[in-house]
Write an enzyme that holds these catalytic residues in place. Structure first.
Site, PDB file in Angstrom:
ATOM      1  N   HIS A  44      -2.373 -13.865  -7.547  1.00  0.00           N
ATOM      2  CA  HIS A  44      -3.717 -14.352  -7.834  1.00  0.00           C
ATOM      3  C   HIS A  44      -3.825 -15.829  -7.468  1.00  0.00           C
ATOM      4  O   HIS A  44      -2.811 -16.541  -7.397  1.00  0.00           O
ATOM      5  CB  HIS A  44      -4.079 -14.127  -9.311  1.00  0.00           C
ATOM      6  CG  HIS A  44      -3.215 -14.858 -10.281  1.00  0.00           C
ATOM      7  ND1 HIS A  44      -2.070 -14.301 -10.821  1.00  0.00           N
ATOM      8  CD2 HIS A  44      -3.306 -16.113 -10.803  1.00  0.00           C
ATOM      9  CE1 HIS A  44      -1.505 -15.175 -11.636  1.00  0.00           C
ATOM     10  NE2 HIS A  44      -2.226 -16.284 -11.642  1.00  0.00           N
ATOM     11  N   ASP A  82      -7.843  -2.748   0.942  1.00  0.00           N
ATOM     12  CA  ASP A  82      -6.404  -2.906   0.724  1.00  0.00           C
ATOM     13  C   ASP A  82      -5.602  -2.773   2.020  1.00  0.00           C
ATOM     14  O   ASP A  82      -5.234  -3.772   2.634  1.00  0.00           O
ATOM     15  CB  ASP A  82      -5.911  -1.905  -0.318  1.00  0.00           C
ATOM     16  CG  ASP A  82      -6.118  -2.407  -1.743  1.00  0.00           C
ATOM     17  OD1 ASP A  82      -6.023  -3.620  -1.955  1.00  0.00           O
ATOM     18  OD2 ASP A  82      -6.354  -1.593  -2.639  1.00  0.00           O
TER      19      ASP A  82
END
Length: 432
Positions: free
Chosen positions: A99, A173
């Site tokens: 992240h 993805d």
């Protein structure tokens, strides 16, 4: 002679789940040595997601991590930081998809890695471009599709199911992994000229938006005209100021749709996709194949613009023609006339098609043990002088000793790392 394109390239893979591992797996299949960093004791999150056996890694993990080496490492410990530093010193590529801010906090930002090894290419995958107002959102597959225009333009445009719909394909993805691969290969080529590594930033949003390019084309056209002739809503329904959902309409200016075929009542994939091209000769050949010769002289259908205005009648007649025919027979009838068409294939039908096991399209990997052989999608392109080999996925930490030895650590060092929580979970304290 080893023709592997990435032979000799070393990759430190600090990614997990799908977007990063899909990229690094392709690098491995192209010959790179990929060292996958995994958390001691748990590893990549997908090892334990959607498992078919609680004692075995899931197919989710297996299909994304073939031919890598697994090093368990807690890079937050002093020894872990030292080990990761040594790995980066010898790496050509370092890639992460944590992240935002996580690698900076850990001490391995692009700036720090560039100091450690100026030749190392740094790849990072995030949800959004840094300029985006959504830059700090936690990005999952549907988040990328929702913000890149894919969801708003996918699905049915009327009725109870008129809702923005995400594609079942991994647009956010694996698609991101493919885009990152392109960026990393470009950076390797650039390094040949500059001698220096660069920073490659790939967002899931931008990868998804790239696949939605034709929808931005449609928006430009809509802004000019106020309508879109290829959409099923034209000419009878009003358009808003945004590109609407389009059902099964083909993306360009030809007239394509999905039609029910024989057996659709019990088989949800008994459908065929059929396209009418815009050219007069193409249309003539199609009409003869369908037995619709009357359309050749009918002004409602004998030009592409006329067919756009009467597309619902086109859909209805083709549907009536297709309904009693097997989807494969439809292709046999129409393909010789040059009509673009295809059966709608289920994943079961695709994976049962032995012609696709050609060394690249679908491949079988022998994992051994209880898992045995499993099927995955191979390298999506072919090279005339290189054939990938597809090996098993690593066990969690299965290459830790090997990797650490290769970068100069002794057996005593390796034992210490296991004992102090750097490469193995700390032993649980006995409770009284």
């Amino acid at each position: 002679m080893n023709n592997a394109p990435l032979q000799g390239i070393k990759v430190v893979d600090f990614t997990n789940v799908q977007s990063g591992p899909s990229c690094t797996q392709l690098l491995a299949w192209l010959g790179a040595e990929v060292i996958k960093i995994e958390r001691p004791g748990s590893g990549d999150a997908t090892r334990n997601e959607l498992q078919f056996d609680p004692d075995e890694p899931s197919y989710y993990f297996l299909q994304l991590n073939s031919d890598k080496k697994s090093l368990t490492l807690d890079a937050a410990t002093p020894d872990g930081k030292a080990i990761l530093t040594k790995l980066i010193e010898g790496a050509d590529i370092f890639i992460e998809n944590l992240h935002p801010g996580a690698m900076d906090k850990l001490g391995f930002s692009w700036e720090e890695v560039h100091k450690i090894n100026p030749r190392c290419i740094y790849g990072t995958i995030k949800g959004f471009p840094t300029s985006s107002r959504f830059a700090n959102l936690k990005a999952y597959e549907p988040v990328a599709q929702a913000t890149a225009g894919a969801a708003s333009t996918t699905g049915w445009w009327q009725g109870d199911n008129n809702v923005p719909t995400q594609s079942g394909a991994a647009l956010g993805d694996s698609n991101t992994g493919m885009h990152m691969t392109i960026g990393l290969l470009a950076a390797l080529m650039q390094r040949e000229k500059t001698g220096e590594g660069t920073y490659v930033y790939q967002s899931m949003h931008n990868a998804c938006l790239n696949l939605c390019r034709i929808k931005t084309r449609d928006q430009l056209t809509l802004d000019r005209l106020g309508y879109l002739t290829q959409f099923p809503q034209y000419p009878n329904e009003k358009f808003g100021d945004f590109v609407p959902r389009s059902g099964n309409q083909e993306g360009s200016g030809v007239l394509g749709w999905t039609y029910k075929c024989k057996g659709w009542e019990t088989d949800p994939n008994a459908y065929a996709y059929i396209i009418f091209q815009r050219g007069a000769k193409d249309f003539e050949l199609a009409c003869k194949a369908f037995g619709f010769e009357d359309w050749l002289t009918n002004p409602d259908f004998n030009t592409a613009d006329a067919r756009d205005r009467h597309k619902q009648e086109v859909y209805a007649r083709v549907q009536a023609w297709a309904i009693d025919k097997d989807k494969f027979d439809i292709v046999k009838i129409l393909a010789p006339a040059g009509v673009p068409c295809a059966p709608v294939l289920s994943t079961k039908e695709i994976m049962d098609d032995q012609s696709l096991y050609d060394g690249n399209t679908l491949v079988k990997i022998n994992q051994g043990g209880k898992i045995g052989e499993f099927v995955t999608v191979g390298v999506p392109f072919t090279m005339s002088n290189y054939q990938p080999t597809y090996g098993p996925c690593p066990t969690l930490g299965g290459n830790t000793d090997e990797v650490l030895t290769a970068i100069g650590y002794s057996a005593e060092d390796i034992a210490k790392f296991k004992a102090n929580g750097t490469t193995a979970p700390m032993p649980k304290q006995a409770t009284k």
